[in-house]
Design an enzyme around this catalytic site. Sequence first.
Site, PDB file in Angstrom:
ATOM      1  N   SER A 124       0.837  -1.198   0.000  1.00 29.07           N
ATOM      2  CA  SER A 124       0.000   0.000   0.000  1.00 29.07           C
ATOM      3  C   SER A 124       0.869   1.245   0.000  1.00 29.07           C
ATOM      4  O   SER A 124       1.993   1.236   0.540  1.00 29.07           O
ATOM      5  CB  SER A 124      -0.863  -0.010   1.265  1.00 29.07           C
ATOM      6  OG  SER A 124      -1.413   1.263   1.499  1.00 29.07           O
ATOM      7  N   TYR A 148      -1.506  -1.103  10.755  1.00 29.88           N
ATOM      8  CA  TYR A 148      -1.827  -1.647   9.427  1.00 29.88           C
ATOM      9  C   TYR A 148      -0.657  -1.384   8.473  1.00 29.88           C
ATOM     10  O   TYR A 148      -0.178  -2.284   7.779  1.00 29.88           O
ATOM     11  CB  TYR A 148      -3.123  -1.020   8.892  1.00 29.88           C
ATOM     12  CG  TYR A 148      -3.271  -1.167   7.396  1.00 29.88           C
ATOM     13  CD1 TYR A 148      -3.586  -2.404   6.840  1.00 29.88           C
ATOM     14  CD2 TYR A 148      -3.068  -0.084   6.534  1.00 29.88           C
ATOM     15  CE1 TYR A 148      -3.684  -2.551   5.451  1.00 29.88           C
ATOM     16  CE2 TYR A 148      -3.170  -0.215   5.165  1.00 29.88           C
ATOM     17  CZ  TYR A 148      -3.482  -1.452   4.632  1.00 29.88           C
ATOM     18  OH  TYR A 148      -3.564  -1.595   3.270  1.00 29.88           O
ATOM     19  N   LYS A 152       2.257  -3.881   6.345  1.00 22.88           N
ATOM     20  CA  LYS A 152       2.636  -3.822   4.923  1.00 22.88           C
ATOM     21  C   LYS A 152       4.146  -3.612   4.789  1.00 22.88           C
ATOM     22  O   LYS A 152       4.794  -4.260   3.978  1.00 22.88           O
ATOM     23  CB  LYS A 152       1.855  -2.709   4.211  1.00 22.88           C
ATOM     24  CG  LYS A 152       0.363  -2.994   4.094  1.00 22.88           C
ATOM     25  CD  LYS A 152       0.106  -4.271   3.309  1.00 22.88           C
ATOM     26  CE  LYS A 152      -1.331  -4.720   3.333  1.00 22.88           C
ATOM     27  NZ  LYS A 152      -1.539  -6.053   2.756  1.00 22.88           N
TER      28      LYS A 152
HETATM   29  C1  UD1 Z   1      -6.697   5.118   3.668  1.00 21.03           C
HETATM   30  C2  UD1 Z   1      -5.765   4.564   4.685  1.00 21.03           C
HETATM   31  C3  UD1 Z   1      -4.602   3.921   3.977  1.00 21.03           C
HETATM   32  C4  UD1 Z   1      -5.098   2.858   3.028  1.00 21.03           C
HETATM   33  C5  UD1 Z   1      -6.085   3.469   2.042  1.00 21.03           C
HETATM   34  C6  UD1 Z   1      -6.717   2.412   1.190  1.00 21.03           C
HETATM   35  C7  UD1 Z   1      -6.157   6.022   6.616  1.00 21.03           C
HETATM   36  C8  UD1 Z   1      -5.583   7.062   7.492  1.00 21.03           C
HETATM   37  N1  UD1 Z   1      -5.369   5.619   5.591  1.00 21.03           N
HETATM   38  O1  UD1 Z   1      -5.995   6.114   2.964  1.00 21.03           O
HETATM   39  O2  UD1 Z   1      -3.724   3.350   4.912  1.00 21.03           O
HETATM   40  O3  UD1 Z   1      -4.028   2.280   2.339  1.00 21.03           O
HETATM   41  O4  UD1 Z   1      -7.129   4.133   2.762  1.00 21.03           O
HETATM   42  O5  UD1 Z   1      -7.489   2.980   0.186  1.00 21.03           O
HETATM   43  O6  UD1 Z   1      -7.251   5.525   6.825  1.00 21.03           O
HETATM   44  N2  UD1 Z   1     -12.150  11.673   3.787  1.00 21.03           N
HETATM   45  C9  UD1 Z   1     -13.126  12.553   4.190  1.00 21.03           C
HETATM   46  N3  UD1 Z   1     -14.262  12.030   4.757  1.00 21.03           N
HETATM   47  C10 UD1 Z   1     -14.448  10.691   4.942  1.00 21.03           C
HETATM   48  C11 UD1 Z   1     -13.428   9.795   4.513  1.00 21.03           C
HETATM   49  C12 UD1 Z   1     -12.295  10.331   3.945  1.00 21.03           C
HETATM   50  O7  UD1 Z   1     -13.002  13.765   4.046  1.00 21.03           O
HETATM   51  O8  UD1 Z   1     -15.482  10.290   5.478  1.00 21.03           O
HETATM   52  C13 UD1 Z   1     -10.934  12.228   3.134  1.00 21.03           C
HETATM   53  C14 UD1 Z   1      -9.648  11.930   3.878  1.00 21.03           C
HETATM   54  O9  UD1 Z   1      -9.367  12.918   4.812  1.00 21.03           O
HETATM   55  C15 UD1 Z   1      -8.644  11.904   2.710  1.00 21.03           C
HETATM   56  C16 UD1 Z   1      -9.467  11.370   1.526  1.00 21.03           C
HETATM   57  O10 UD1 Z   1     -10.824  11.603   1.871  1.00 21.03           O
HETATM   58  O11 UD1 Z   1      -8.210  13.199   2.399  1.00 21.03           O
HETATM   59  C17 UD1 Z   1      -9.263   9.897   1.274  1.00 21.03           C
HETATM   60  O12 UD1 Z   1      -9.486   9.172   2.469  1.00 21.03           O
HETATM   61  P1  UD1 Z   1      -9.541   7.567   2.494  1.00 21.03           P
HETATM   62  O13 UD1 Z   1     -10.476   7.090   1.452  1.00 21.03           O
HETATM   63  O14 UD1 Z   1      -9.802   7.136   3.909  1.00 21.03           O
HETATM   64  O15 UD1 Z   1      -8.078   7.123   2.027  1.00 21.03           O
HETATM   65  P2  UD1 Z   1      -6.641   7.505   2.617  1.00 21.03           P
HETATM   66  O16 UD1 Z   1      -6.727   8.313   3.832  1.00 21.03           O
HETATM   67  O17 UD1 Z   1      -5.831   8.035   1.498  1.00 21.03           O
END
Ligand code: UD1
Length: 332
Positions: A124, A148, A152
């Site tokens: 990842s 997690y 990895k």
């Molecule tokens: C997350 C994981 C990462 C994993 C990846 C798999 C975390 C901190 N990291 O990454 O380890 O490999 O998923 O796809 O969980 N967001 C919102 N509202 C929400 C959900 C997300 O604003 O309800 C924003 C987050 O702040 C971020 C973006 O959307 O900026 C993407 O978030 P997310 O889909 O959780 O992925 P990652 O944080 O990149």
Amino acid sequence: MKILVTGGSGYIGSHTSVELINAGYEVIIVDNFFNSQPEVIDRIEQITHKRPLCYEGNVCDRQVLEKIFQEHNIDAAIDFAAYKAVGESVSKPLMYYQNNLNALMTLCEVMQEHDCKNLVFSSSATVYGDPESVPISEESSLSVTNPYGATKLYGEAILQYLHIADPQWSIAILRYFNPIGAHSSGLIGENPNDIPNNLMPYICKVASGELPYLNVFGDDYPTHDGTGVRDYIHVVDLAIGHIAALKTICDTHNIDVFNLGTGTGYSVLDMVHAYETINQVKVPYRITKRRPGDIAECYADTSKAERVLHWRAERTLEEMCKDAYRFINHQV
Ligand code: UD1
């Protein structure tokens, strides 16, 4: 060729199984359905008109793997079987080490005993921690920000040292950026049972009315609109990337690492607006505070995968949003 797909009924595993079957491989799945449903196997059959053989069991259970390797001449394995919820890993670190690392080590041991040494490993972009700069190349520094991510990073290290000890192994380590979307049939996709942690499943649940609004975690990042930027990749492109990796790495006795992303970053609000426009739905949202541990920007330098694997992601953001929406409507 016979390919063992661990976690083959999960989100990425099921899409990869479909693409493997489409490409003419024989697929054998092992899955304990911890985070997926047995019906996924039926769906794979519906899509490909070929039913993959499926063993129900835990990859940490050596006997399950022994049975499979005794019954089949496996040429290569693709290892998806792992827990993947970052938040849960923080509260249950031992469960994550126990499951993710044990599964990998047990798989490698049984493979080695049966002289099957071709492996594709799911890693990842989380192994880059808080990246120093973007786009992120495979040479960027690595760090751990949660258990997690540790599984990895340690998983990668286990494989690097395995290859040093026994250079007969051929291993591709794939660092995924943010897979989203679903198969265009609408039959398989990502369907978390609990409240989703990741952005796209959450948007889908808001669009379907299951959740009232999206929390946007922070709008004060140094990005074009202040919200977090990620490299979202269509899960089918990602699946096809595994086949490119398998073809490239098999029997080379090399170990190599590849980023699988698109190379383009989109913000949270870009995603919301694209989803609303393409699917003609409303996704109400509220700006809330930053999620602890989140980074501002993360997107891939994809040049190595293009050069070595001859693979690049082709599906657009619109297709990602449309396919994700089609899948949730299939579920109703
Ligand atoms: C997350 C994981 C990462 C994993 C990846 C798999 C975390 C901190 N990291 O990454 O380890 O490999 O998923 O796809 O969980 N967001 C919102 N509202 C929400 C959900 C997300 O604003 O309800 C924003 C987050 O702040 C971020 C973006 O959307 O900026 C993407 O978030 P997310 O889909 O959780 O992925 P990652 O944080 O990149």
